[in-house]
Scaffold this motif. Structure first.
Motif, mmCIF file in Angstrom:
data_model
loop_
_atom_site.group_PDB
_atom_site.id
_atom_site.type_symbol
_atom_site.label_atom_id
_atom_site.label_comp_id
_atom_site.label_asym_id
_atom_site.label_seq_id
_atom_site.Cartn_x
_atom_site.Cartn_y
_atom_site.Cartn_z
ATOM 1 N N GLY A 1 0.803 -1.221 0.000
ATOM 2 C CA GLY A 1 0.000 0.000 0.000
ATOM 3 C C GLY A 1 0.832 1.265 0.000
ATOM 4 O O GLY A 1 2.059 1.214 -0.079
ATOM 5 N N SER B 1 -6.727 -2.999 3.554
ATOM 6 C CA SER B 1 -7.916 -2.195 3.834
ATOM 7 C C SER B 1 -8.370 -2.513 5.251
ATOM 8 O O SER B 1 -8.048 -3.576 5.782
ATOM 9 C CB SER B 1 -9.016 -2.545 2.839
ATOM 10 N N GLU C 1 -9.973 -5.977 5.593
ATOM 11 C CA GLU C 1 -9.010 -7.088 5.483
ATOM 12 C C GLU C 1 -8.139 -7.173 6.728
ATOM 13 O O GLU C 1 -7.827 -8.263 7.215
ATOM 14 C CB GLU C 1 -8.120 -6.890 4.252
ATOM 15 N N VAL D 1 -7.396 1.614 9.975
ATOM 16 C CA VAL D 1 -6.988 0.229 10.245
ATOM 17 C C VAL D 1 -6.923 -0.008 11.761
ATOM 18 O O VAL D 1 -7.331 -1.064 12.250
ATOM 19 C CB VAL D 1 -5.633 -0.079 9.566
ATOM 20 N N TYR E 1 -8.701 12.488 4.963
ATOM 21 C CA TYR E 1 -9.135 11.373 5.797
ATOM 22 C C TYR E 1 -9.022 11.755 7.267
ATOM 23 O O TYR E 1 -8.736 12.911 7.593
ATOM 24 C CB TYR E 1 -8.401 10.083 5.445
#
Lengths: 283, 391, 231
Positions: free
Chosen positions: B45, B86, B89, B114, B177
């Motif tokens: 990522g 993600s 996950e 996360v 975010y």
């Protein structure tokens, strides 16, 4: 206030021109050969790393162009021969194959240069004042170089013997073979040329952006949007698509913010895929 | 809240006891088994750039802990998870880690989304140490934060720049975010406190890299004294390159809150004039402890090891914190670890830190970029974290 | 007697794994024209595409001037002197008429086309037009001129007269006869007798993928031929 408008105008122009340049290579491989090359952005990345490599060797910036062309050619030639050629008639398999290729190329560059960010110094420093707006001199040069490059390639494609043979090959491959055009070699050269073009845009962009192994992802998606909107029928589609996508994003970003600009482009592309899948300039 | 938790813990303990009694094989093996440490570092990522240094620093900490006798007398064994997944996950991976791999505790360095999903997944079953700088406010049970909080990272730096350079008008730019948005809320309070003014605020989407020419043009028009940057990774690089490319670096100062050695290298020496960073770790920090940490790191990984930076040093300290927590509690039982945490002192890359309210008071450094290196211009000793989690 | 320009023996092939033609044998002598006749769908075009290299032969052999060319690609056969005019999509629709004619030249010189322009003035009038805008018959004429103007030793034509007006079919026949006299050879697939009767030195009739009749032009009456290809 005037200076601000000029500055925003220059930003929008820069975005459109860069988008058109990066999309041109993708348009060649997708529009002419029917291969959606998901590794296109990785060749932009290889071009950018060529500029970084050249700088780290102490060579002049301009040396990065031949290095990038050599690197993209040396990788592109076997890739076409062993990976793409068997899949020309199988577009979905070709997408998977080029996706795998993009991972491989990223890993490869990571192995040699590491995963981190790299910086390429701007070969032309400072800003120039254009109608009251201070604008980076190097970005002006990039814009002019990109316009010149696109114009040259379009002119060459439409006017040269080889350009006409490529059109003939795309138009009617069976007849092209019958009249003696070496279709395999021509397709390979065209594919490799598209990759080299991606490499050249990488060299031009390297001094402006973050140079790192994953940077290619930034470019392939938006180039794809350009082709969705513009269509693959004509070189004009590329110009219009870049104008619509780059212009819309930059304008909405300038008026509202980046998130809105990005969402707008996404929605626009989805609308096109849904209502007008052949783009504005259909084949 | 607390009594509910206790009841759940007791129930869990009873269930665990019953399971142990019914399977003597587990009981026998327990004596010489290793203690398992789950990790969530950015292996893939957008933040994967930081993964190698996080993994390496943690390996160094585990070596040191094992050499000192391990945790609860057992050698530490790492079960590596990917914090770059993600949130959904990552939650699944955390559940597998606790139920299937049966890790005894978890150390994580990843984004806040996360973190929230891991907390929801493991439900406080094992101690969870979160290490990278964050927006503050995490008080979930059995969760321990060694990260820099906004009160530590942002407040002293904004005040110092205001004192040194009179930066009153501030422009905020960050990624779109939770961390930048919450951090900016706090930053606005601190700016208001010294009578400063916000002259602009904008967010760029996370995802494909952004170009910032238009943002830089807006910033020039807004004419701030300082740009407060909470962009991460490639966006942080692209923004600062554009900023300097447009020539704003000579007149406007910048404070970036996630700017460490790797990102600065991407920004480049010619684009870093007037750029500041504020964090609890820079490789440039001069102290005997940091020198020792750097030389141990170099001894283990050599000159070609992953470049050292803040996110790695944080993972190193977080691992030591986890070991100290379990050793002080005598088990990984949630209530025991919770009560052991208050006043716990543990080894960090730059010395020793003390945990209170499951956060850490620590030294903070304001650094000015000098080419692609940091010059420490101010040190703030023992800055309070300002969080109020119960223990 | 000289070796034939083109000889094919026991040719079997088609699309994919299904053979459309089976074990066809034939030859084209220097300076002569072999007309392949037959009803629609009997495998005439398949035979021509195997001879031009567009379809692979499953078995059998093709020899050009005694040289085995069975596995050569179409562009390689072209380089050895085989010019092919296709039945479907016979021109490059996206290129101008002029570009269609000069595509394989390094210049845009049209000198070799002048004799053809005298017979087919419509082409000269439309040099700058895209070939895709021509009528079906005009495209056939363009394809015909493109194929013949290079004076290739062997020319393969697939239904060149389809959709072409009778007076222009006459012109085509005249050109082919003139080129034959120069020693060039032809294999022409036709469905109708109009052109074939005027140019053929021999006939080969296909039916159901097999060769059912091979004869010289004088060995058969028109009536018998008509019967063969309309049954």
């Amino acid at each position: 206030m005037d200076g601000l408008l000029v500055a925003h105008g220059l930003n929008i122009s820069f975005e459109i021109v860069v988008l058109a340049l990066v999309s041109l290579g993708l348009a060649i491989t997708l529009g002419l050969l029917g291969v959606l090359n998901l590794a296109h952005g990785e060749f932009v990345m290889i071009g950018a790393f060529s500029a970084f490599f050249v700088q780290s060797q102490g060579w002049p910036y301009l040396a990065a162009f031949p290095v990038a062309i050599l690197a993209c050619g040396a990788i592109g030639w076997p890739v076409e021969k062993f990976l793409i050629r068997p899949l020309y008639a199988r577009p979905f398999d070709a997408i998977l194959a080029t996706w795998g290729l993009s991972l491989l190329l990223r890993e490869m560059v990571e192995f040699f240069f590491g995963r981190g960010f790299n910086s390429v110094a701007q070969p032309i420093k400072g800003t120039v004042n254009i109608l009251g707006a201070d604008y980076p001199a190097f970005q002006i040069v990039v814009m002019l170089a990109a316009i010149a490059l696109i114009a040259t390639i379009v002119f060459w494609f439409l006017r040269s013997v080889t350009g006409r043979r490529i059109q003939a090959m795309v138009d009617n491959p069976d007849l092209a073979k019958a009249v003696g055009i070496p279709v395999d070699a021509l397709a390979r050269n065209t594919f490799v040329a598209g990759l080299c073009l991606a490499g050249i845009s990488g060299v031009l962009l390297a001094p402006i952006v973050a140079v790192h192994p994953s940077m290619g992802i930034d470019y392939v998606l938006k180039s794809f949007f350009v082709l969705v909107v513009g269509g693959l029928g004509h070189i004009l589609g590329l110009v219009i698509g870049s104008g619509v996508i780059g212009g819309a994003e930059a304008t909405v970003s300038a008026i509202i913010d980046r998130t809105s600009g990005y969402s707008f482009v996404l929605i626009l592309s989805l609308l096109f895929l849904w209502r007008r899948p052949n783009g504005l300039v259909a084949r | 809240m607390n009594t509910q938790l206790k009841r759940r813990e007791v129930l869990a303990g009873m269930a665990g006891g019953a399971a142990l009694l019914s399977s003597p094989a587990v009981l026998r093996a327990a004596g010489n088994e290793a203690i398992k440490m789950g990790t969530f570092f950015s292996l893939t990522g957008p933040a994967s750039l930081f993964g190698p240094t996080q993994t390496a620093c943690t390996a160094l900490a585990v070596d040191q802990i094992n050499a000192m006798g391990g945790i609860l007398g057992k050698q530490v064994e790492i079960v590596a998870g990917d914090g770059g997944l993600s949130p959904a996950e990552a939650a699944q991976a955390a559940i597998r880690m606790t139920l299937q791999d049966k890790v005894d505790f978890i150390v994580g360095s990843h984004n806040s989304a996360v973190r929230q999903s891991i907390i929801a997944a493991i439900k406080g079953r094992v101690p969870y140490v979160y290490t990278p700088l964050y927006e503050g406010g995490e008080c979930a049970p059995n969760t321990y934060v060694t990260a820099d909080t906004p009160q530590q990272q942002v407040k002293p730096a904004l005040n110092a720049l205001n004192e040194m350079y009179g930066t009153q008008k501030v422009y905020l730019i960050g990624n779109d975010y939770v961390w930048p948005q919450k951090l900016n809320e706090r930053a606005k309070e601190y700016i208001a406190a010294f009578g400063g003014e916000i002259v602009g605020e904008e967010y760029a989407p996370l995802g494909p890299g952004n170009k910032f020419d238009d943002a830089v043009t807006r910033i020039r028009a807004a004419a701030p004294d300082l740009v407060f940057i909470s962009l991460v990774g490639g966006d942080n690089v692209n923004f600062n390159r554009s900023f300097a490319g447009f020539g704003l670096d000579s007149s406007i100062r910048r404070l970036s809150v996630l700017l460490e050695e790797l990102t600065l290298f991407g920004i480049g020496a010619e684009n870093s004039d007037g750029l500041f960073s504020s964090m609890s770790y820079f490789t440039a920090v001069e102290s005997p402890e940091n020198d020792a940490f750097k030389s141990q790191y170099a001894a283990k990984f050599g000159a070609d090891g992953p470049p050292l930076s803040m996110l790695g040093a944080d993972a190193y300290s977080g691992t030591h914190c986890a070991a100290a927590l379990l050793n002080a509690a005598g088990s990984n039982d949630a209530s025991a670890v919770m009560s052991a945490s208050n006043g716990l002192s543990y080894t960090t890359a730059t010395g020793t830190a003390v945990m209170t309210n499951r956060h850490v008071n620590k030294d903070i450094y304001l650094a000015e970029c000098n080419g692609v290196a940091f010059d420490i211009v101010k040190s703030f000793k023992g800055v309070a974290h300002g969080e109020t989690c119960s223990v | 007697m000289n070796a034939p320009v083109l000889r094919f023996e026991n040719l079997t092939g088609g699309y994919g794994s299904i053979p459309i033609i089976r074990e066809i044998t034939g030859r084209v002598e220097r300076g002569s024209c072999l007309c392949v006749l037959g009803r629609n769908g009997v495998g005439k075009s398949t035979l021509l595409k195997m001879l031009s290299g567009h379809l692979p032969a499953m078995s059998g052999q093709i020899a050009l001037n005694g040289r085995d060319i069975t596995s050569l690609a179409p562009e390689k056969r072209h380089d050895l002197g085989v010019n092919t005019g296709l039945q479907e999509r016979p021109v490059f629709d996206g290129l101008s008429v002029k570009d269609n004619l000069t595509l394989m030249q390094s210049d845009q010189d049209l000198e070799g086309c002048e004799p053809f322009f005298d017979a087919f003035p419509v082409l000269k009038d439309r040099l700058v037009q895209l070939a895709g805008t021509l009528s079906g018959g005009e495209r056939k004429i363009l394809s015909f001129v493109r194929t013949l103007k290079d004076n290739a030793p062997l020319t393969l034509l697939d239904e060149p007269s389809e959709g072409v007006q009778p007076e222009n079919i006459e012109h085509m026949a005249n050109f082919i006869c003139k080129h034959k006299a120069n020693g060039q050879s032809f294999l022409v697939v036709e469905q109708h007798l109009h052109l074939a009767e005027e140019i053929a030195d021999g006939f080969q009739v296909l039916d159901n993928g097999r060769s059912v009749l091979e004869c010289k032009v004088g060995d058969i009456t028109r009536g018998e031929l008509v019967q063969q290809i309309t049954v």
